[in-house]
Motif scaffolding. Structure first.
Motif, PDB file in Angstrom:
ATOM      1  N   GLY A 121       0.816  -1.213   0.000  1.00 59.88           N
ATOM      2  CA  GLY A 121       0.000   0.000   0.000  1.00 59.88           C
ATOM      3  C   GLY A 121       0.845   1.257   0.000  1.00 59.88           C
ATOM      4  N   THR A 122       0.199   2.393   0.283  1.00 58.58           N
ATOM      5  CA  THR A 122       0.882   3.688   0.315  1.00 58.58           C
ATOM      6  C   THR A 122       0.466   4.451   1.558  1.00 58.58           C
ATOM      7  OG1 THR A 122      -0.863   4.749  -1.007  1.00 58.58           O
ATOM      8  CG2 THR A 122       1.029   3.841  -2.202  1.00 58.58           C
ATOM      9  N   LEU A 123       1.375   5.280   2.064  1.00 55.62           N
ATOM     10  CA  LEU A 123       1.119   6.158   3.202  1.00 55.62           C
ATOM     11  C   LEU A 123       1.366   7.581   2.741  1.00 55.62           C
ATOM     12  CD1 LEU A 123       0.735   6.779   6.276  1.00 55.62           C
ATOM     13  CD2 LEU A 123       3.204   6.398   6.522  1.00 55.62           C
ATOM     14  N   SER A 124       0.405   8.470   3.003  1.00 52.28           N
ATOM     15  CA  SER A 124       0.552   9.863   2.573  1.00 52.28           C
ATOM     16  C   SER A 124      -0.068  10.784   3.612  1.00 52.28           C
ATOM     17  CB  SER A 124      -0.102  10.094   1.205  1.00 52.28           C
ATOM     18  OG  SER A 124      -1.494   9.818   1.257  1.00 52.28           O
ATOM     19  N   PHE A 125       0.322  12.053   3.541  1.00 51.63           N
ATOM     20  CA  PHE A 125      -0.182  13.086   4.447  1.00 51.63           C
ATOM     21  C   PHE A 125      -0.980  14.078   3.619  1.00 51.63           C
ATOM     22  CE2 PHE A 125       3.700  11.320   6.164  1.00 51.63           C
ATOM     23  CZ  PHE A 125       3.364  11.044   7.478  1.00 51.63           C
ATOM     24  N   GLU A 126      -2.247  14.219   3.946  1.00 47.10           N
ATOM     25  CA  GLU A 126      -3.164  15.041   3.160  1.00 47.10           C
ATOM     26  C   GLU A 126      -3.809  16.097   4.059  1.00 47.10           C
ATOM     27  OE1 GLU A 126      -3.306  14.254  -0.005  1.00 47.10           O
ATOM     28  OE2 GLU A 126      -2.431  12.237   0.022  1.00 47.10           O
ATOM     29  N   ARG A 127      -4.594  16.946   3.403  1.00 42.99           N
ATOM     30  CA  ARG A 127      -5.482  17.865   4.125  1.00 42.99           C
ATOM     31  C   ARG A 127      -6.869  17.677   3.537  1.00 42.99           C
ATOM     32  NH1 ARG A 127      -2.544  21.023   7.539  1.00 42.99           N
ATOM     33  NH2 ARG A 127      -4.458  22.049   8.257  1.00 42.99           N
ATOM     34  N   VAL A 128      -7.829  17.354   4.394  1.00 40.43           N
ATOM     35  CA  VAL A 128      -9.210  17.116   3.976  1.00 40.43           C
ATOM     36  C   VAL A 128     -10.091  18.160   4.643  1.00 40.43           C
ATOM     37  CG1 VAL A 128     -11.124  15.479   3.972  1.00 40.43           C
ATOM     38  CG2 VAL A 128      -8.779  14.652   3.713  1.00 40.43           C
ATOM     39  N   ALA A 129     -10.730  18.983   3.827  1.00 44.25           N
ATOM     40  CA  ALA A 129     -11.573  20.079   4.343  1.00 44.25           C
ATOM     41  C   ALA A 129     -10.792  20.964   5.309  1.00 44.25           C
ATOM     42  CB  ALA A 129     -12.824  19.523   5.013  1.00 44.25           C
ATOM     43  N   GLY A 130      -9.511  21.169   4.999  1.00 35.77           N
ATOM     44  CA  GLY A 130      -8.675  22.032   5.821  1.00 35.77           C
ATOM     45  C   GLY A 130      -8.074  21.374   7.038  1.00 35.77           C
ATOM     46  N   LEU A 131      -8.387  20.100   7.302  1.00 32.26           N
ATOM     47  CA  LEU A 131      -7.877  19.395   8.481  1.00 32.26           C
ATOM     48  C   LEU A 131      -6.757  18.446   8.075  1.00 32.26           C
ATOM     49  CD1 LEU A 131     -11.239  18.499  10.286  1.00 32.26           C
ATOM     50  CD2 LEU A 131      -9.696  20.414  10.770  1.00 32.26           C
ATOM     51  N   PRO A 132      -5.726  18.301   8.932  1.00 27.39           N
ATOM     52  CA  PRO A 132      -4.652  17.347   8.621  1.00 27.39           C
ATOM     53  C   PRO A 132      -5.164  15.919   8.663  1.00 27.39           C
ATOM     54  CG  PRO A 132      -4.384  18.207  10.838  1.00 27.39           C
ATOM     55  CD  PRO A 132      -5.495  18.996  10.220  1.00 27.39           C
ATOM     56  N   CYS A 133      -4.675  15.111   7.742  1.00 28.18           N
ATOM     57  CA  CYS A 133      -5.155  13.738   7.607  1.00 28.18           C
ATOM     58  C   CYS A 133      -3.995  12.845   7.182  1.00 28.18           C
ATOM     59  CB  CYS A 133      -6.289  13.678   6.570  1.00 28.18           C
ATOM     60  SG  CYS A 133      -6.778  12.028   6.083  1.00 28.18           S
TER      61      CYS A 133
END
Length: 394
Positions: A374-386
């Motif tokens: 799989g993959t691991l990533s750092f995102e922002r969803v609706a302005g929140l860290p995810c």
């Protein structure tokens, strides 16, 4: 070359189709040219072309013995030349204007060019496939290789043959390198497991001795400090064991990650306004282990609770061929330049220096995700860290 004599002014009927048509479509008077020798720059015709076969057949029926048929590109007209034998036994070449020959020759050239390109393209494709198939097989082996397992001897490419000698040499070198890496990984795991196991026994004795201390006021504070530090050391050792276990547990089961997440929330007992879950009724992940999925989710939640800010939301969903795990919090998130470093063992962010931890949480997650493909990533969803994990479901 000269204009035909009177005896040839009325040409055979077979030559009529070669004349230029008038405005009404009727054939124009046909002018026949005579050459004593083969015309210069003549292009041979195909003996078995339907047009040439029909011409020879018709001339033969008219009593005209025809030999070779050639073409010339003259100015202003193209000509068709026919070799005929006269009554005196001599041969002459009769030429008539041919309005069809230009397009006929160009059609033949176009067909020949198209066939040539098709043959070259097919040969190039076959050669490229022969050269790249072993490389593709080697790439797949490298991507799917598990460092915890020893490599086998170099395998031949699919369809037989191991490719070129150079590709076989690359694969042999890769197998030797993979064996060395696997050996080092096993030794490292054995060292961590051994040290962790050996440290737990004295820690247990220290804790027991601390709890047996007298219940006096001046001793209570010290006993509490001893027990607290023993707990911190025990958690650190547990993290070492989790790190080792992440690379050793077999990936042979299909596990419902939604059920694992629900069980995790039940054991943590945080209120819904602090930790919540959004998940389908069932979301199966193949080629995994239940303990690894539980550790993955627990580490992501712990990371969000310690270094982010509640409320924390676990969101599970299916996206095509992947199961998607999103863990959101209301903190500041991880800086882009620190994301790659924080997935390494014992790495910690500057903001978390004063927060208890081992620096193994995201490293264990990364190791589990990598083993599962799989993959691991750092995102922002609706302005929140995810933090987002994608695991293949097929």
């Amino acid at each position: 070359m000269s204009t035909a004599p009177a005896s040839l002014r009325s040409p055979p009927a077979a030559l009529a189709p070669f004349g230029a048509g008038g405005a009404t479509g009727a054939p124009a008077p046909l002018e026949v040219h005579v050459s004593e020798g083969r015309p210069a720059g003549a292009i041979p015709s195909s003996r078995w072309a339907p047009r040439i076969v029909a011409l020879r057949s018709t001339l033969r029926e008219d009593g005209v013995p025809a030999g070779d048929v050639v073409f010339t590109h003259g100015v202003p007209h193209a000509m068709t030349w026919i070799e005929v034998t006269g009554a005196d036994g001599g041969t002459r070449w009769l030429g008539v204007q041919d309005d069809v020959i230009e397009s006929y020759v160009f059609r033949r050239l176009f067909v020949a060019l198209a066939l040539g390109l098709a043959v070259v393209g097919a040969a190039s494709w076959a050669l490229a496939r022969r050269l790249t198939r072993p490389l593709e097989a080697l790439r797949q082996r490298i991507e799917s290789h598990d460092l915890t397992q020893a490599s086998t001897s170099p395998a031949t490419a699919p369809g037989g043959g191991a490719g070129t000698l150079e590709i076989a040499a690359i694969e042999t070198a890769w197998v030797a390198l993979a064996d060395r890496l696997a050996h080092q990984e096993r030794e490292r795991a054995l060292l961590l497991a051994g040290v962790s196991h050996d440290l737990r026994s004295p820690l247990a004795r220290i804790r027991m001795a601390a709890e047996l201390l007298p219940e006096s006021t001046d001793v209570a504070a010290r006993r509490t400090s001893i027990v607290r530090n023993v707990d911190v050391a025990d958690r650190l050792i547990a993290s070492f064991l989790d790190y080792v276990r992440a690379s050793e547990l077999p990936l042979i089961a299909t596990v419902d990650i939604a059920a694992v997440a629900r069980h995790l929330l039940e054991t943590r007992e945080e209120p819904a306004d602090v930790l919540a879950l959004t998940a389908p009724a069932q979301l199966d992940v193949p080629h995994t282990h239940a303990l690894l999925l539980e550790r993955l989710l627990a580490n992501l939640v712990d990371n969000a609770m310690r270094h982010g800010r509640p409320p924390v939301l676990i969101r599970l969903s299916a996206d095509g061929r992947d199961a998607v795990v999103d863990v959101e919090d209301h903190g500041a998130g991880i800086a882009a330049e620190a994301q790659a470093r924080l997935t390494q063992a014992f790495a910690r962010g500057d903001a978390s220096r004063g927060t208890p931890g081992t620096g193994l949480g995201l490293a264990i997650v990364q190791q589990i995700v990598r083993r599962m493909g799989g993959t691991l990533s750092f995102e922002r969803v609706a302005g929140l860290p995810c933090v987002r994990v994608r695991l293949p479901t097929r």
